[in-house]
Design a protein around this motif. Structure first.
Motif, mmCIF file in Angstrom:
data_model
loop_
_atom_site.group_PDB
_atom_site.id
_atom_site.type_symbol
_atom_site.label_atom_id
_atom_site.label_comp_id
_atom_site.label_asym_id
_atom_site.label_seq_id
_atom_site.Cartn_x
_atom_site.Cartn_y
_atom_site.Cartn_z
ATOM 1 N N UNK A 65 21.970 30.023 100.163
ATOM 2 C CA UNK A 65 21.081 29.221 100.992
ATOM 3 C C UNK A 65 20.841 27.863 100.364
ATOM 4 N N UNK A 66 20.533 27.886 99.082
ATOM 5 C CA UNK A 66 20.190 26.637 98.412
ATOM 6 C C UNK A 66 21.352 25.658 98.426
ATOM 7 N N UNK A 67 22.566 26.192 98.374
ATOM 8 C CA UNK A 67 23.701 25.289 98.322
ATOM 9 C C UNK A 67 24.322 25.026 99.681
ATOM 10 N N UNK A 68 23.873 25.769 100.692
ATOM 11 C CA UNK A 68 24.487 25.596 102.005
ATOM 12 C C UNK A 68 23.631 24.802 102.975
ATOM 13 N N UNK A 69 22.356 24.642 102.662
ATOM 14 C CA UNK A 69 21.483 23.927 103.586
ATOM 15 C C UNK A 69 21.237 22.515 103.054
ATOM 16 N N UNK A 70 21.441 21.498 103.890
ATOM 17 C CA UNK A 70 21.220 20.132 103.430
ATOM 18 C C UNK A 70 19.772 19.919 103.001
ATOM 19 N N UNK A 115 21.766 25.543 92.179
ATOM 20 C CA UNK A 115 22.737 24.934 91.277
ATOM 21 C C UNK A 115 22.472 25.346 89.836
ATOM 22 N N UNK A 143 17.072 19.056 105.652
ATOM 23 C CA UNK A 143 16.558 20.156 106.472
ATOM 24 C C UNK A 143 15.467 20.906 105.710
#
Lengths: 261, 223, 249
Positions: free
Chosen positions: B63-68, B105, B71
Motif C-alpha cells: 500500500x505504502x509503495x503503490x499509492x501516490x 520504503x 492521495x
C-alpha cells in the motif's frame, strides 16, 4: 527428563534434512566426559551438520540429543503464533551456555571490541555485572595470549588472533563441551599452529571436545577417538591406533587421498 | 518576457520564505522519524514465520509503495475528516502521510540490511547462549543499522521532495508565501524562483550528505 | 461508533462517475507511457554525456544529473506555471508541460541507472568479443545491450511505476488525470472518503498489474540466469548432491 546414560553427550537417531535432501542419516553417537573426539571426512560428508545439531544451531530434523542427563528434541515450529515455542527455545538457549562452539569463519562480532566480545556472554547469559565481566574477559583473553589486544577491534586482528578471541569467548562461559568446526581451515598456514596448540592444551586440561578437522596429525595425536564420516553417515570409528589400519575401503581411500597431498 | 529580476521583493520577504522552508524541513524530518520508527516492526513482521504477522506487513508495504503520496495526503486531510474519524492540521496530516508512505520504503531497507549481516553472526550469537531477541538487539541490529543509513538518507531526500506537495492542503510553506506575496506584488517569477531555489538547495545538500555517507560506509565493509 | 460511520458510506456516486474516472485513468496511462519513453531517450543522452571523453561535457552531464535529481516535480510545475508563465503572461498547455517535466526529471534517474548497468557488465567481454573478430556493431547489439538491459530492467520498472504515481501531481496544473477527476467529483458530491479511497484502490491495482507485467519482462530478459534448478544450501555447508543413501555399517 533424565535419561539413563553416563555419557556427557549422546545422539540418538539424529537426522538432518534440508527440504528433500537428507544431509545426515540416522546417527547414534556417544561422547564421554573428558573425551576428545575428532571427526574427519570429505567435504559434504555431514561433519559440520553433525556438530551444529549438537547445540541446536541447526536443529536436527528428527532424533534426540541427551546432554548432561537432560534430553532435548528438535523444536516444533509453531507457524501461526511463534510465541508458543518460547519455553522450548529458552531451554535450548540455556543448553548453549553449557556448550561452546568455535567456527571456521570465526564469527567474532566486528562492532564490539575484543574484550566486549568475550564479556558479552558473561553479562547477558550469566548475569555478570560490567566490571566483573570485564575482569573475567581479560583473564580468558590472557589464557589465549590476547590480553594486550583487549581494547582493539576485530578488524585490526589477523585471522589467528580473531580465532583466539573466539575461543576465549566460548571458554568464558565455562562450558562442559567444546565444539570446533574446522577451526583452522580458514587460517593462513603459519597461524594454524598457534590455534592448534591452544586446542591441545585444552584437551590436556581435560575438556570434552568434538573437533571437526582436516588436520590429520592433530587428530591422530590428540584424539581419544576418531570418527570418519562420508555422505551423511558415520562409516568407521575407533582409536587413532585403529585408524592406522582402517577396516573400510572408503576410509582407506580417504586417508590415502589426504596423504597424497 | 521580463528581463529585470527584482531581488528586492525577495529580500523583503526573505523572512517569510525562510520560515516556510523551515516548516517544510520540519515536516519532512518528522515524517522521516515516523517512517524510520514504523519501518522497523514492519520489517520484522514481514520476515516472521507467522502469516498473521507477515501478511498484514506485506500488504502495508504494498500500500505504502503503490499509492501516490498526494492521495494519502488528501485522504488523511479530507476523507478522514468527512467521516468524523479524525480531523488533522495540515502539518500533522503532512507528517503522517510522509511517515506512512516512507515506512514502506524503510521496511524494505531494513530487510535488506538485516540480510546483509552475515549469517555466521547469528550463529556466533547463538553459540554463546544469546536468545534470538538478544542476538537481534545486540549483534544483528547494530550491524544492520550501518548498512541502512545511506539508503535511509535517500528516503529522507524523497520525503523532502514529497513535503513540497503540502501547500495544496494549506501548509504555510515557502510556496504558500510565494503565492500570497505574488498576488500582492505582481512579481510571481522572482518569488517562485526564490522558493524553488531554496527548496532545491536544501534537497541537494541532503542528497550530497547521503552520497558522502554512502561512500564512507561502503569503504570498510569487512567480516 | 466506527461501524455506524462506515454504514453511512455511499459508493454509489463513485460507480456513477466511472466513465469519468476511466477517462482519468486513460490520461494517466498515456502521459505515463509517453513521459517514460522520452525520459529513456533523455537518460541515454545524459549517460552518454557522462561517458564522454571530453571533460566539460562529462562534467556538464554530471552536474545536470545531480541538480535534476534534487528538483521535486511539484516544485518544477509550480515554477513553470505560476512563476514563469504568470510573469510572462502566457500559458503552458498542461499536458505537454506535464510530460516535459516528468520526462526531464526522470531522465536523470534513468541516466544513473544506465550508468550503473553499463559498469556492471564485465569489461573483459568487449575485448573478448573483438578478439574473436566480432564487429563492434554485433557486439553492441547481441552481447552488450541484452546484458545491460537485463541488469537495468528492474530499476527501470521502478522509475516507470514512480512516473505513474507522479502523474497524480499533475492535477495541480489542471491535467484531468485520475486524481483530478476523483478530486472534482469528491468535491461535487461531498464524498471525499469514497472517492479518494476508490482512487487509492485503483492506483494499487494498476501499480500491482504493472509490477507483475514488468517482472515477466524481467524474466524474459533474464532467461540465461534461471537455467538449472539449484539446491538450497544451508549456511556455510557443502553437502553431497544426489548421493544415494548408504548404510553405515
Amino acid at each position: 527428563m533424565a535419561a539413563a546414560t553416563s555419557s556427557l553427550l549422546e545422539l540418538r537417531q539424529v537426522t538432518k534434512q534440508f527440504g528433500e535432501t537428507t544431509v545426515l542419516h540416522p546417527t547414534d553417537l556417544q561422547v564421554e566426559r573428558g573425551e576428545v573426539v575428532c571427526v574427519i571426512g570429505p567435504s559434504g560428508s555431514g561433519k559440520s551438520t553433525l556438530l551444529r545439531c549438537v547445540n541446536f544451531i541447526a536443529p536436527p530434523t528428527t532424533g534426540a540429543i541427551v546432554f548432561d542427563g537432560k534430553e532435548y528434541h528438535p523444536p516444533k515450529h509453531h507457524r501461526w503464533i511463534p510465541a508458543l515455542g518460547m519455553s522450548e527455545e529458552q531451554r535450548l538457549t540455556r543448553l548453549r551456555t553449557e556448550i561452546g562452539m568455535v567456527f571456521q569463519q570465526f564469527n567474532v562480532f566486528p562492532h564490539l571490541t575484543v574484550r566486549e566480545n568475550v564479556a558479552l556472554g558473561l553479562r547477558k547469559t550469566c548475569g555478570y555485572g560490567k566490571k566483573a565481566a570485564d575482569e573475567r574477559a581479560v583473564e580468558e583473553l590472557a589464557k589465549v595470549g590476547m590480553a594486550e589486544k583487549a581494547a582493539a577491534y576485530p578488524e585490526q586482528l589477523s585471522g589467528g588472533q580473531k580465532q583466539r578471541v573466539a575461543i576465549a569467548r566460548a571458554l568464558a562461559l565455562e562450558p562442559k563441551l567444546m565444539l570446533f568446526d574446522e577451526a583452522t581451515s580458514a587460517l593462513d598456514p603459519e597461524l594454524v599452529g598457534g590455534v592448534l596448540q591452544i586446542m591441545r592444551d585444552l584437551a590436556d586440561g581435560g575438556m570434552t571436545m568434538m573437533v571437526v578437522t582436516h588436520e590429520m596429525r592433530f587428530a591422530m595425536d590428540v584424539a581419544d577417538r576418531v570418527i570418519f564420516m562420508d555422505r551423511g553417515g558415520i562409516v568407521e570409528e575407533g582409536t587413532p591406533e585403529q585408524f592406522k589400519a582402517p577396516q573400510h575401503e572408503r576410509t582407506r581411500a580417504f586417508l590415502q587421498s589426504i596423504n597424497r597431498g | 518576457m521580463v528581463f529585470a529580476f527584482d531581488t528586492n521583493v525577495i529580500s523583503d520577504n526573505s523572512g517569510e520564505l525562510l520560515d516556510g522552508l523551515l516548516l517544510t524541513v520540519e515536516v519532512a524530518a518528522l515524517g522521516f522519524a515516523i517512517a524510520a520508527l514504523l519501518g522497523l516492526p514492519l520489517a520484522l513482521a514481514g520476515q516472521s514465520r507467522s502469516p498473521l504477522l507477515r501478511v498484514p506487513a506485506t500488504l502495508w508495504v504494498g500500500l505504502a509503495r503503490g499509492v501516490p503520496l498526494l492521495i494519502v495526503i488528501f485522504w488523511l486531510y479530507y476523507a478522514a475528516a468527512q467521516e468524523g474519524l479524525f480531523s488533522l492540521t495540515a502539518f500533522v496530516a503532512g507528517a503522517l502521510s510522509l511517515g506512512l508512505t516512507g515506512s514502506g520504503y524503510m521496511s524494505e531497507i531494513y530487510r535488506t540490511a538485516f540480510s546483509a549481516v552475515p549469517s555466521g553472526q547469528r550463529e556466533g550469537a547463538a553459540a554463546i547462549g544469546l536468545s534470538r531477541f538478544q542476538a537481534f538487539r545486540l549483534i544483528v541490529f547494530p550491524q544492520a543499522l550501518r548498512t541502512a543509513i545511506p539508503p535511509g538518507m535517500n528516503v529522507f531526500v524523497m520525503l523532502l521532495k514529497g513535503a513540497t506537495l503540502l501547500s495544496v492542503i494549506g501548509l504555510a510553506d515557502m510556496f504558500y508565501t510565494a503565492k500570497l506575496v505574488a498576488v500582492n506584488e505582481f512579481k510571481p517569477f522572482e518569488l517562485y524562483t526564490a522558493a524553488a531555489v531554496l527548496v532545491i538547495a536544501v534537497t541537494l545538500i541532503a542528497a550530497l550528505a547521503a552520497g558522502i555517507a554512502e561512500r564512507r560506509l561502503s569503504k570498510g565493509v569487512r567480516r | 461508533m466506527t461501524a455506524h460511520v462506515f454504514a453511512a458510506l455511499d459508493f454509489g456516486p463513485v460507480w456513477e462517475m466511472r466513465a469519468e474516472l476511466l477517462k482519468g485513468i486513460w490520461t494517466m496511462a498515456l502521459i505515463s507511457v509517453v513521459s517514460f519513453a522520452i525520459a529513456i531517450v533523455g537518460g541515454l543522452v545524459l549517460a552518454a554525456m557522462r561517458q564522454s571523453r571530453s571533460l566539460p561535457i562529462s562534467w556538464a552531464g554530471f552536474l545536470l544529473i545531480q541538480v535534476l535529481r534534487g528538483i521535486a516535480l511539484y516544485v518544477l510545475l509550480l515554477w513553470l506555471f505560476f512563476g514563469l508563465a504568470a510573469q510572462g503572461g502566457f500559458q503552458f498547455e498542461p499536458i505537454p508541460a506535464g510530460i516535459f517535466a516528468l520526462a526531464l526529471l526522470n531522465s536523470a534517474y534513468l541516466a544513473e541507472i544506465f550508468r550503473a548497468g553499463y559498469e556492471a557488465v564485465p569489461a573483459g567481454q568487449k575485448e573478448a568479443a573483438l578478439a574473436c573478430g566480432l564487429p563492434r556493431r554485433t557486439w553492441f547489439a547481441k552481447i552488450h545491450l541484452p546484458q545491460v538491459t537485463q541488469i537495468t530492467l528492474p530499476a527501470m520498472g521502478n522509475v516507470f511505476v514512480d512516473i505513474i504515481k507522479d502523474t497524480s501531481i499533475l492535477s495541480a496544473i489542471g491535467v484531468t488525470e485520475l486524481l483530478r477527476e476523483s478530486q472534482r467529483w469528491a468535491q461535487f458530491y461531498e464524498l471525499p472518503f469514497e472517492f479518494y479511497t476508490a482512487a487509492a484502490l485503483i492506483y494499487i491495482v494498476i501499480v500491482t498489474l504493472v509490477t507483475f507485467g514488468w517482472r515477466r519482462l524481467e524474466r524474459r530478459f533474464g532467461r540465461h540466469l534461471h537455467t538449472t534448478p539449484r539446491v538450497r544450501r544451508s549456511r556455510g555447508l557443502l553437502f553431497g548432491i544426489g548421493a544415494k543413501p548408504t548404510t553405515a555399517p
